[in-house]
Every structure is written in structure tokens, then in C-alpha cells.
Design a protein around this motif. Structure first.
Motif, short mmCIF file in Angstrom:
data_model
loop_
_atom_site.label_atom_id
_atom_site.label_comp_id
_atom_site.label_asym_id
_atom_site.label_seq_id
_atom_site.Cartn_x
_atom_site.Cartn_y
_atom_site.Cartn_z
N ALA A 214 0.89 -0.83 0.39
CA ALA A 214 0.00 -0.17 0.12
C ALA A 214 1.06 0.75 0.12
CB ALA A 214 -0.78 -0.01 1.50
N LYS A 215 1.93 1.49 0.45
CA LYS A 215 3.03 2.44 0.55
C LYS A 215 3.69 2.57 -0.74
CE LYS A 215 6.54 4.67 3.58
NZ LYS A 215 7.15 4.56 4.86
N TYR A 216 3.93 1.59 -1.33
CA TYR A 216 5.07 2.26 -2.21
C TYR A 216 4.41 1.22 -3.20
CZ TYR A 216 8.34 1.92 1.51
OH TYR A 216 9.07 1.99 2.99
N GLU A 217 4.66 2.14 -4.17
CA GLU A 217 4.35 1.78 -5.73
C GLU A 217 5.20 0.82 -6.01
OE1 GLU A 217 3.00 3.62 -10.08
OE2 GLU A 217 3.71 4.76 -8.28
N GLY A 218 4.63 -0.96 -6.53
CA GLY A 218 4.60 -1.80 -7.42
C GLY A 218 4.47 -2.77 -8.06
N GLU A 219 5.16 -3.77 -8.72
CA GLU A 219 4.47 -5.11 -8.70
C GLU A 219 4.42 -6.44 -8.41
OE1 GLU A 219 2.62 -3.21 -12.78
OE2 GLU A 219 4.57 -4.19 -12.68
N TRP A 220 4.49 -7.11 -8.84
CA TRP A 220 4.96 -8.90 -7.88
C TRP A 220 4.93 -9.59 -9.65
CZ3 TRP A 220 0.65 -8.29 -4.63
CH2 TRP A 220 1.20 -7.95 -2.98
N VAL A 221 6.17 -9.48 -9.87
CA VAL A 221 6.18 -10.58 -10.93
C VAL A 221 5.50 -11.88 -11.41
CG1 VAL A 221 8.52 -12.32 -12.22
CG2 VAL A 221 9.08 -10.55 -10.30
N GLU A 222 5.09 -12.08 -12.36
CA GLU A 222 4.20 -12.96 -12.98
C GLU A 222 5.19 -14.53 -13.19
OE1 GLU A 222 1.27 -10.72 -15.37
OE2 GLU A 222 0.60 -9.50 -14.56
N PHE A 223 5.55 -14.73 -11.91
CA PHE A 223 5.98 -16.58 -12.51
C PHE A 223 4.67 -17.00 -13.59
CE2 PHE A 223 9.29 -14.96 -8.98
CZ PHE A 223 9.71 -15.14 -9.80
N PRO A 224 5.23 -18.34 -14.04
CA PRO A 224 3.90 -19.44 -14.33
C PRO A 224 3.14 -19.81 -13.09
CG PRO A 224 5.86 -19.62 -15.09
CD PRO A 224 6.74 -19.10 -14.28
N ALA A 225 2.29 -19.49 -13.47
CA ALA A 225 0.94 -19.82 -11.61
C ALA A 225 1.52 -21.68 -11.60
CB ALA A 225 -0.51 -20.10 -12.39
N ALA A 242 13.61 -29.83 -13.03
CA ALA A 242 13.83 -29.29 -11.96
C ALA A 242 12.30 -29.49 -11.13
CB ALA A 242 14.56 -28.07 -11.98
N GLN A 243 12.01 -29.24 -10.38
CA GLN A 243 10.69 -28.72 -9.48
C GLN A 243 10.50 -27.32 -9.60
OE1 GLN A 243 11.32 -31.57 -7.14
NE2 GLN A 243 10.00 -32.05 -5.72
N TYR A 244 9.64 -26.35 -8.79
CA TYR A 244 9.23 -25.32 -8.59
C TYR A 244 9.85 -24.11 -9.59
CZ TYR A 244 10.68 -27.55 -4.01
OH TYR A 244 10.18 -28.97 -2.93
N ASP A 245 9.52 -24.75 -9.83
CA ASP A 245 9.74 -23.58 -11.94
C ASP A 245 8.46 -22.83 -11.91
OD1 ASP A 245 8.36 -26.27 -12.20
OD2 ASP A 245 9.48 -26.31 -14.67
N CYS A 246 7.58 -22.46 -11.25
CA CYS A 246 6.18 -21.68 -11.08
C CYS A 246 6.54 -20.65 -9.89
CB CYS A 246 4.74 -22.65 -11.25
SG CYS A 246 5.28 -23.39 -9.62
N GLY A 247 5.50 -19.67 -9.33
CA GLY A 247 5.72 -19.25 -8.71
C GLY A 247 4.93 -20.09 -7.61
N LYS A 248 5.03 -19.44 -6.41
CA LYS A 248 4.12 -19.52 -5.23
C LYS A 248 2.76 -19.91 -5.21
CE LYS A 248 8.21 -17.92 -2.74
NZ LYS A 248 8.53 -16.05 -1.89
#
Length: 316
Positions: A214-225, A242-248
Motif C-alpha cells: 500500500a505504501k510503495y508503488e510496485g508489482e509482483w513478478v508474474e511467474f508461471p501459475a 527441476a521442481q519449483y519452476d513456477c510462482g508461489k
């Protein structure tokens, strides 16, 4: 009345009050609620603890590691954990509940996001963002570098105890980034504050509910869902090795308890199930503590005072 007499009278009054309160609870043994290392969790836990105290329960707050706490919850050495995030704690929670020794008590009402985040001003140097593939570009990575990581970019992760698989994610997606873990929640956001004021490069773990988005203007990276297969099956996704080739994952923040709570303290069990706050409420309380300098205990007390009609229904 003499000093000794006054002390005795006060002790008797306290004992009678405690006896009256405990008359309606099932056990005087302390219910042990775990405390972690971020402000929101401390607020959530102390709201629940203070409400349970008003119902007459004996409450003990115990410092515990976010993931390692499940060992204590399984054995009954710990009793309640108020925040298990879908984003980082789901695997540990599912493993624990599968044993039958830990129970999922439902959603807290808050929805979790935890992901790589950058200030909007960095898009000038990496215009392909928020698409994660932009980070593979050497020029983009170098724009996020520091003297210690150059030419690789630097990603500032949360404390190692938070989990989240950031090291594995960077490797699986073959990102030219070095993962550096902040020592504490406070250190993580102090770096963000410093970088933002200077418009310096920074890529870091930001989560919600929290004041930072809310305080800072920014964005989250859009990884593979995220999908469950991404975390469990190496053949899934862009990297077949490899595992974990996606976002959280994203989703609810859960409450869990030792399975014995339901039998030993059924009233408390019901109250914990009923607990509910939303992201906006929590964000506002975290802001009061982290940005406005209010004592956490005072913020909790203010919430308790302002929401009696609400929490009284949890314990009645």
C-alpha cells in the motif's frame, strides 16, 4: 490496612477472579500459542490469546520457528498456530494434518500473497516486467545487481525459516539472480525503504496482508501459475529436470492446532475456529505498529476494545 494485609487481600481477590473465570473452562492448563517473527502473526496470535483469556483460559505465548513448530504441534508440546500461509506453509501443514495429530481449524479470513516484488520505477530498466521471462535478460538482471552480485541480479528473500523455495525457483527457471536472505522481517523492509527513497534497484520478497504494497508503488513478478505438480513433479513446467519452476501458491492463511485441543479445551477450540479478520484490518494494524510506532500490545488492545460484539460471539 497494613501492606501485608493489602497484599493478602489483593491475592485473594485475584484468586477468586481466576477461580470464577476458570469455573467455565475445561482445563486450567495453559494453551500454548506460537509466536513467529513477523508483525502480523504476532498481532493475530495475541488477539486470539487475549480473547481466550477473557473467556477464562490460561494462555502461554511460545516463540517457535514457523516450519519447525509442526513437530511440537504433533506431540502436543505446542497447541495453536494462528497463521499458516498457503503460500509457504501448505506442504508442512498437509504433512502434519495427515498424521492425525494436527488439525486444520479453517481460514483466518486473510488471503495471502508472497512473491518477488519490485518498485514500479524499475520497469524503465526492465520493460518486460512483470513477466518473469524479462528477468532472464542479462541487461535486466544487471539492472537489479549490486556490487556483490554483479553481473547477476540480487533477489532479497525473507528469512530462511520462512521457506518459500526461492533459491530453488531461481535455479529451476535459470534466472541470472543471486538469492540473498534477509535476517529478519524488519531488515527486509528496511532495505526496501532505503532503496525506494534513493530509487535504487531492488527485487525482494513482499507479502500481503502488509503495509508495504500500500505504501510503495510496485508489482509482483508474474511467474508461471502455481500448481501442485510444479512442486512435486520435475517433468512439469519449462524445466523438465527441476521442481519449483513456477510462482508461489496464493490463498488463505490457515489456523492449525494440536488435535488434542478439541477434547481438552472444546470452548477454546470453537473460539479459534470462529476467529476471523480480513486483509484490510490486518494491514491497518501492521501499519500502526511498523510505521506509526505504536506498541503492538496497544494495537491489540484497541482492536479488542473496538470489536467486543464480534469476539464475544467467538467465546459464547
Amino acid at each position: 490496612m497494613t501492606g501485608k494485609g493489602l497484599a493478602a487481600a489483593l491475592a485473594l481477590t485475584t484468586a477468586l477472579a481466576a477461580g470464577s473465570a476458570w469455573a467455565d473452562v475445561e482445563s486450567k492448563d495453559p494453551i500454548k500459542l506460537t509466536l513467529h517473527d513477523w508483525t502480523g502473526q504476532l498481532i493475530t496470535t495475541q488477539i486470539m490469546g487475549e480473547v481466550l483469556k477473557k473467556a477464562g483460559y490460561n494462555i502461554e505465548y511460545v516463540q517457535a520457528d514457523y516450519i519447525a513448530q509442526f513437530a511440537g504441534l504433533k506431540t502436543g508440546d505446542l497447541h495453536v498456530a494462528m497463521e499458516i500461509w498457503e503460500t509457504t506453509g501448505r506442504d508442512a501443514m498437509d504433512e502434519a494434518t495427515a498424521t492425525g495429530n494436527v488439525e486444520n481449524l479453517g481460514e483466518t479470513g486473510m488471503q495471502a500473497i508472497e512473491e518477488w516484488w519490485y518498485p514500479t520505477y524499475m520497469k524503465e530498466k526492465c520493460p518486460g516486467l512483470p513477466n518473469w521471462e524479462a528477468l532472464k535478460d542479462e541487461a535486466c538482471a544487471e539492472a537489479f545487481s549490486t556490487a556483490e552480485t554483479a553481473p547477476n541480479g540480487r533477489y532479497l528473500g525473507g528469512p530462511v525459516t520462512w521457506g518459500g523455495y526461492d533459491d530453488e525457483r531461481a535455479e529451476a527457471l535459470e534466472l541470472p539472480f543471486e538469492v540473498v536472505h534477509a535476517g529478519t522481517d524488519a531488515a527486509l523492509f528496511a532495505e526496501l525503504e532505503s532503496a525506494y527513497q534513493r530509487k535504487a534497484p531492488i527485487m525482494l520478497w513482499v507479502y500481503a496482508p502488509h503495509w508495504a504494497p500500500a505504501k510503495y508503488e510496485g508489482e509482483w513478478v508474474e511467474f508461471p501459475a502455481y500448481t501442485k505438480e510444479c512442486y512435486e513433479d520435475a517433468s512439469w513446467g519449462s524445466n523438465p529436470d527441476a521442481q519449483y519452476d513456477c510462482g508461489k501458491p496464493r490463498g488463505p492463511i490457515w489456523k492449525v492446532a494440536w488435535s488434542g485441543v478439541k477434547e481438552k479445551w472444546p470452548g477454546a477450540h470453537k473460539a479459534i475456529q470462529s476467529f476471523n479478520v480480513n486483509n484490510d484490518e490486518m494491514g491497518a494494524m501492521i501499519t500502526e505498529v511498523d510505521l506509526n510506532g505504536k506498541k503492538l500490545e496497544d494495537v491489540v488492545a484497541d482492536w479488542i476494545s473496538s470489536n467486543e460484539n464480534r469476539w464475544s460471539g467467538w467465546i459464547n
